[in-house]
Design a protein around this motif. Sequence first.
Motif, PDB file in Angstrom:
ATOM      1  N   LEU A 142       0.851  -1.197   0.000  1.00  0.00           N
ATOM      2  CA  LEU A 142       0.000   0.000   0.000  1.00  0.00           C
ATOM      3  C   LEU A 142       0.879   1.236   0.000  1.00  0.00           C
ATOM      4  N   ASP A 143       0.356   2.315  -0.585  1.00  0.00           N
ATOM      5  CA  ASP A 143       1.039   3.607  -0.546  1.00  0.00           C
ATOM      6  C   ASP A 143       0.480   4.501   0.556  1.00  0.00           C
ATOM      7  N   LEU A 144      -0.823   4.400   0.784  1.00  0.00           N
ATOM      8  CA  LEU A 144      -1.498   5.281   1.738  1.00  0.00           C
ATOM      9  C   LEU A 144      -2.572   4.498   2.466  1.00  0.00           C
ATOM     10  N   GLY A 145      -2.716   4.747   3.767  1.00  0.00           N
ATOM     11  CA  GLY A 145      -3.774   4.112   4.535  1.00  0.00           C
ATOM     12  C   GLY A 145      -4.696   5.147   5.142  1.00  0.00           C
ATOM     13  N   LEU A 146      -5.964   4.803   5.260  1.00  0.00           N
ATOM     14  CA  LEU A 146      -6.943   5.610   5.994  1.00  0.00           C
ATOM     15  C   LEU A 146      -7.285   4.779   7.215  1.00  0.00           C
ATOM     16  N   ALA A 147      -6.640   5.072   8.327  1.00  0.00           N
ATOM     17  CA  ALA A 147      -6.645   4.146   9.451  1.00  0.00           C
ATOM     18  C   ALA A 147      -6.757   4.874  10.779  1.00  0.00           C
ATOM     19  N   ARG A 148      -6.876   4.068  11.833  1.00  0.00           N
ATOM     20  CA  ARG A 148      -7.035   4.587  13.188  1.00  0.00           C
ATOM     21  C   ARG A 148      -5.701   4.559  13.937  1.00  0.00           C
ATOM     22  N   PRO A 149      -5.487   5.508  14.866  1.00  0.00           N
ATOM     23  CA  PRO A 149      -4.280   5.479  15.683  1.00  0.00           C
ATOM     24  C   PRO A 149      -4.360   4.332  16.708  1.00  0.00           C
ATOM     25  N   PRO A 150      -3.212   4.054  17.403  1.00  0.00           N
ATOM     26  CA  PRO A 150      -1.911   4.737  17.297  1.00  0.00           C
ATOM     27  C   PRO A 150      -1.042   4.096  16.215  1.00  0.00           C
ATOM     28  N   SER A 158       1.718  10.789   9.533  1.00  0.00           N
ATOM     29  CA  SER A 158       0.265  10.774   9.421  1.00  0.00           C
ATOM     30  C   SER A 158      -0.293  12.187   9.418  1.00  0.00           C
ATOM     31  N   HIS A 159      -1.522  12.300   8.957  1.00  0.00           N
ATOM     32  CA  HIS A 159      -2.304  13.540   9.030  1.00  0.00           C
ATOM     33  C   HIS A 159      -3.699  13.191   9.522  1.00  0.00           C
ATOM     34  N   LEU A 160      -4.185  13.927  10.500  1.00  0.00           N
ATOM     35  CA  LEU A 160      -5.562  13.754  10.954  1.00  0.00           C
ATOM     36  C   LEU A 160      -6.504  14.257   9.864  1.00  0.00           C
ATOM     37  N   LEU A 161      -7.391  13.380   9.401  1.00  0.00           N
ATOM     38  CA  LEU A 161      -8.318  13.742   8.331  1.00  0.00           C
ATOM     39  C   LEU A 161      -9.717  14.052   8.836  1.00  0.00           C
ATOM     40  N   TYR A 162     -10.123  13.359   9.909  1.00  0.00           N
ATOM     41  CA  TYR A 162     -11.540  13.408  10.265  1.00  0.00           C
ATOM     42  C   TYR A 162     -11.720  13.058  11.730  1.00  0.00           C
ATOM     43  N   ARG A 163     -12.618  13.751  12.395  1.00  0.00           N
ATOM     44  CA  ARG A 163     -13.001  13.436  13.779  1.00  0.00           C
ATOM     45  C   ARG A 163     -14.522  13.351  13.845  1.00  0.00           C
ATOM     46  N   GLU A 164     -15.005  12.467  14.713  1.00  0.00           N
ATOM     47  CA  GLU A 164     -16.452  12.357  14.893  1.00  0.00           C
ATOM     48  C   GLU A 164     -16.750  11.784  16.269  1.00  0.00           C
ATOM     49  N   SER A 165     -18.010  11.853  16.638  1.00  0.00           N
ATOM     50  CA  SER A 165     -18.444  11.373  17.949  1.00  0.00           C
ATOM     51  C   SER A 165     -18.837   9.895  17.884  1.00  0.00           C
ATOM     52  N   LEU A 269      -9.704   9.542  12.381  1.00  0.00           N
ATOM     53  CA  LEU A 269      -9.260   8.832  11.182  1.00  0.00           C
ATOM     54  C   LEU A 269      -8.078   9.594  10.602  1.00  0.00           C
ATOM     55  N   HIS A 270      -6.990   8.877  10.339  1.00  0.00           N
ATOM     56  CA  HIS A 270      -5.765   9.494   9.852  1.00  0.00           C
ATOM     57  C   HIS A 270      -5.387   8.948   8.477  1.00  0.00           C
ATOM     58  N   ALA A 271      -4.748   9.791   7.691  1.00  0.00           N
ATOM     59  CA  ALA A 271      -4.010   9.310   6.526  1.00  0.00           C
ATOM     60  C   ALA A 271      -2.614   8.954   7.014  1.00  0.00           C
ATOM     61  N   ILE A 272      -2.173   7.732   6.757  1.00  0.00           N
ATOM     62  CA  ILE A 272      -0.849   7.314   7.216  1.00  0.00           C
ATOM     63  C   ILE A 272      -0.053   6.763   6.037  1.00  0.00           C
ATOM     64  N   GLU A 288      -0.708  18.104  -1.527  1.00  0.00           N
ATOM     65  CA  GLU A 288      -2.061  18.640  -1.634  1.00  0.00           C
ATOM     66  C   GLU A 288      -2.784  18.537  -0.280  1.00  0.00           C
ATOM     67  N   LEU A 289      -2.635  17.421   0.407  1.00  0.00           N
ATOM     68  CA  LEU A 289      -3.309  17.236   1.696  1.00  0.00           C
ATOM     69  C   LEU A 289      -2.798  18.223   2.725  1.00  0.00           C
ATOM     70  N   GLU A 290      -1.487  18.450   2.752  1.00  0.00           N
ATOM     71  CA  GLU A 290      -0.919  19.380   3.708  1.00  0.00           C
ATOM     72  C   GLU A 290      -1.420  20.788   3.438  1.00  0.00           C
ATOM     73  N   TYR A 291      -1.541  21.115   2.181  1.00  0.00           N
ATOM     74  CA  TYR A 291      -2.032  22.468   1.837  1.00  0.00           C
ATOM     75  C   TYR A 291      -3.468  22.650   2.317  1.00  0.00           C
ATOM     76  N   GLN A 292      -4.284  21.600   2.152  1.00  0.00           N
ATOM     77  CA  GLN A 292      -5.683  21.694   2.565  1.00  0.00           C
ATOM     78  C   GLN A 292      -5.826  21.852   4.062  1.00  0.00           C
ATOM     79  N   MET A 293      -4.921  21.239   4.805  1.00  0.00           N
ATOM     80  CA  MET A 293      -5.110  21.182   6.251  1.00  0.00           C
ATOM     81  C   MET A 293      -4.450  22.335   6.988  1.00  0.00           C
ATOM     82  N   GLU A 294      -3.756  23.185   6.294  1.00  0.00           N
ATOM     83  CA  GLU A 294      -3.104  24.333   6.948  1.00  0.00           C
ATOM     84  C   GLU A 294      -4.157  25.383   7.317  1.00  0.00           C
TER      85      GLU A 294
END
Length: 294
Positions: A142-150, A158-165, A269-272, A288-294
């Motif tokens: 895999l090149d990229l994962g959409l996964a849970r920590p740690p 990693s980059h935090l992509l999404y938080r929810e309750s 949920l993180h991109a790792i 691109e992801l880093e630019y979006q999250m700044e």
Amino acid sequence: MFTFDQLAGFIAVAEELHFGRAAERLNMTQPPLSRQIQKLERSVGAELLQRDNRKVQLTHAGVAFLDEARRLLALAERAPLTARRIASGRSGLLRIGFTAASGLSILGPLLEEIATRLPDVDIDLQELVTGEQVQALQTGELDLGLARPPFDGEVFDSHLLYRESLVLAVPTGHPLALLGRDIDNDELKDEPIIMHSPLQARYFYDLVIRTFPVQHGNVVHTVSQILTMVSLVAANRGVAFVPHSATALGIHGVEFLPLAGSKGEPVELHAIWNRKVENPALGRLLTELEYQME
């Protein structure tokens, strides 16, 4: 073996059906063009042109070879551009792993963003739990994962992509649904629980155990997928702690209730990705992801 110059010469003669005009088109004289065609025919092992003092015609072999020659020459002309696009990350292949729950939230918007920003990059999707994604990222599958920590910070970035309750899924008409308020922890002590697997869904298992007073004797089913949990709730098998994105499943016979014991939006949920990244397309996407999250 023939050369690309010989192919270009043959195509010019085949289209002009005249050596003089073909030579002029190629900015060369006629004798070297004739020698190129002769060498090409020897390499191919077949006569491609019939010529005399008055006319030039393609043989049957020449007609068939012309299509292939055009294709080969077009590929040769495109190859450097393709290589440059891949090296810059504008083309190539991205292999992305995702959890089932992420398919309900961030996966769709992320794929749309990739399609917009990197339209020539192909995407290979693989649905895997976090542990499987980590292994695949380590082996290069895999090149990229959409996964849970740690995650191991020495191996992965990693980059935090999404938080929810977290919310409580209950069967429609359940007494808790009639309260019209957040559900307190003590109201869950006698409820049959559909629980996350401590192996295949370790992130959610640990999160729920840390947050709510789940009694082992109350657990009636242990499963790994959110869709399965909600389906069991709809079948009146118990209640389940699920991420808010599960409300998008649209499964009939289920209600989702807020939990008083859940603080804020604890589900992450993180991109790792592996720090030893070598795929140029991934490098460009991360920019691109880093630019979006700044």
